[in-house]
Every structure is written in structure tokens, then in C-alpha cells.
Design a protein around this motif. Structure first.
Motif, short mmCIF file in Angstrom:
data_model
loop_
_atom_site.label_atom_id
_atom_site.label_comp_id
_atom_site.label_asym_id
_atom_site.label_seq_id
_atom_site.Cartn_x
_atom_site.Cartn_y
_atom_site.Cartn_z
N GLY A 52 0.79 -1.24 0.00
CA GLY A 52 0.00 0.00 0.00
C GLY A 52 0.82 1.28 0.00
N SER A 55 -0.79 3.83 -2.31
CA SER A 55 -2.09 4.24 -1.75
C SER A 55 -1.90 5.19 -0.57
N ARG A 59 -3.18 8.99 -0.43
CA ARG A 59 -4.03 9.43 0.69
C ARG A 59 -3.46 10.71 1.29
N LYS A 64 -7.18 11.04 -1.05
CA LYS A 64 -8.18 10.12 -1.60
C LYS A 64 -7.60 8.72 -1.71
N PHE A 65 -8.48 7.76 -1.93
CA PHE A 65 -8.04 6.38 -2.10
C PHE A 65 -8.59 5.85 -3.41
N ASN A 152 -0.01 -1.02 7.47
CA ASN A 152 -1.15 -0.53 6.67
C ASN A 152 -2.27 -1.57 6.58
N ALA A 183 -4.83 3.28 4.45
CA ALA A 183 -4.85 4.24 3.34
C ALA A 183 -6.27 4.34 2.79
N LYS A 184 -7.03 3.27 2.96
CA LYS A 184 -8.38 3.24 2.39
C LYS A 184 -9.37 4.10 3.19
N ASP A 186 -8.66 5.70 6.51
CA ASP A 186 -7.97 6.73 7.29
C ASP A 186 -8.92 7.49 8.22
#
Ligand code: GDP
Length: 240
Positions: A52, A55, A59, A64-65, A152, A183-184, A186
Motif C-alpha cells: 500500500g 495508496s 491518501r 483520496k483512495f 497498513n 490508506a483506504k 484513514d
């Protein structure tokens, strides 16, 4: 990914003048004139493929993801970060977690002030690989490089294979900063916190390196001048 352009700022200082910067009320540091920003900093993303890294960067920088494909080359994203009024242009180098990495990242490592070392909490293998990555980092980069360890994908609760305690223990044993993130999602804002802490800590080191270089450089300058123009001549006194 397209690098972000920092806020344009007119270049008003001449090169010779722009070598001087005052950090808050602290000591002066010397740094090259950068034009739009005051200081340049390099941060490297390191870790196995698919943990990740890209990603996390997206982020932090784009907030954003997106579902991404594994990183295949090395590229960077940049962001200007304000540290106590100093604009620090930070390049985040995103590397492929493959063997190709070694040769591609060699030069980048030498100029790296900080490293984001990432593993996937749902993949024990990526945690085991930290030993390898740490060895590479310590072998190739500056002695005082700052490292932020990130576990992550904590949103994947059911799939977790590495506990928070294990990550935290590993970090303290190896003198790393540590943060768990997603990261998705957060949800707690851990991603920007991790990056900002690392940038600040890396910046402190870079500042100290500049200061040290200048204090070492100072005594050399008069010595060189002397060899070209001996003081007894400049004083008007003759030899013999
Ligand atoms: P890299 O190869 O280390 O740069 O990894 P990527 O950023 O390309 O991510 C690899 C895969 O993991 C992609 O499918 C991402 O969408 C996914 N991914 C990355 N971060 C997270 C996260 O925090 N949670 C979840 N569920 N998936 C993630």
C-alpha cells in the motif's frame, strides 16, 4: 501520477542572498536557494509490493483512495509542507518492491532524509520482510536517516495477521517511529500524522547536517586564502 505544483512564489532573492535562512528564532542554517521553496527534502517509500505504498502516498497528497495496480517503476510525488514558516518541498519517492528496486533506488537513497517503511498487517510475510528492508535502508542511506514504520490496511480487521503490539515492539527495538494506518479509510487521520511527523523529524536532521557542514567549512576558507595571498605580503612586510 502527476506531481503537485506548490503555490507559486516569486523569486525575489539573489542566489547569494538566498543562501541565508533563519529558522524561527533558532540558529541560522545555510541552504541553497530553491526559488519557490526554502528547503528540499527527499522521503523514500519502502516495503514489499502491494503493501500500500502508493495508496498511502495518494491518501496523504491527494487525500483520496483509489484501487491501484502494483507500482512498477520509481516515481515521486511532491508536496510543500510548512514547518514553522519554512516551506519544505518534499519529494516522496515511490519504489517498486521488487529486485529492480535495488539498482533503481541507489542514488535516491543517498539523498534521502527519511524513509516510510510499510508492511501490510494482513500479510505476515511483508512484516517478516522488514528485516531485509531495514538492512537495505541502513546499508544505503545516511547514518541518521529517520524511519517511520507503517502497518497498513487496518480496515481489514478480520484478515489481520500482525498485531499492533508486534509492530510497536519491532519499531522500538529498531528505533523507528511507528503508526498503524488504513490508506483506504484513514478514519483517525493517522496517515497525514505519520507523514508529517516523519517530514518534521527528517527536516531537523537535514538542518543539523547543513549546520555541521558550515561549521566544518569555516576554518578551511581562511587557510585557502592564505596559501594564495600570504598575510605578510598583504601587510606590506617583505620576506627576508
Ligand atoms: P504498493 O505496491 O505497495 O504501492 O501497493 P498499492 O498502493 O498499489 O496497493 C496494493 C493494493 O492494496 C491495491 O489494490 C490497493 O487498493 C490496496 N490497498 C492499499 N492500501 C489499502 C488499505 O489501507 N486498505 C485496503 N483494504 N486495501 C488497500
Amino acid at each position: 501520477p502527476k506531481p503537485q505544483t506548490p503555490n507559486p512564489k516569486p523569486r525575489t532573492l539573489k542566489i547569494s542572498e538566498s543562501f541565508r535562512l533563519c529558522i524561527k528564532s533558532e540558529a541560522k542554517i545555510i541552504t541553497k536557494g530553491m526559488g519557490d521553496t526554502d528547503v528540499n527534502l527527499n522521503i523514500m517509500m519502502v516495503g514489499d509490493s502491494s503493501v500500500g505504498k502508493t495508496s498511502l502516498l495518494m491518501r496523504f497528497i491527494d487525500e483520496k483512495f483509489e484501487e491501484t495496480s502494483p507500482t512498477v517503476g520509481i516515481d515521486y510525488m511532491r508536496k510543500t509542507i510548512d514547518i514553522g514558516g519554512i516551506k519544505v518541498l518534499t519529494r516522496f519517492w515511490d519504489s517498486a518492491g521488487t529486485e529492480k528496486f535495488s539498482s533503481m533506488a541507489e542514488n535516491t537513497f543517498k539523498n534521502t532524509a527519511g524513509v516510510v517503511l510499510v508492511y501490510d498487517v494482513t500479510c505476515r510475510e511483508s512484516f517478516k520482510q522488514l528485516r531485509f528492508w531495514l538492512y537495505k535502508i541502513r546499508e544505503k542511506s545516511r547514518q541518521n536517516v529517520k524511519i517511520m514504520l507503517i502497518g497498513n490496511k487496518i480496515d481489514l480487521i478480520e484478515k489481520r495477521e500482525v498485531s499492533s503490539e508486534e509492530g510497536s515492539k519491532y519499531a522500538s527495538e529498531n528505533e523507528l517511529f511507528f503508526m498503524e494506518c488504513s490508506a483506504k479509510s484513514d478514519e483517525e487521520g493517522n496517515v497525514p500524522e505519520a507523514f508529517n511527523v516523519l517530514v518534521q523529524e527528517s527536516y531537523k536532521v537535514q538542518k543539523d547536517v547543513h549546520t555541521q557542514r558550515m561549521s566544518i567549512a569555516k576554518p578551511i576558507l581562511p587557510a585557502r586564502t592564505l596559501s594564495h595571498a600570504p598575510s605578510h605580503e598583504s601587510n606590506g612586510k617583505k620576506c627576508c
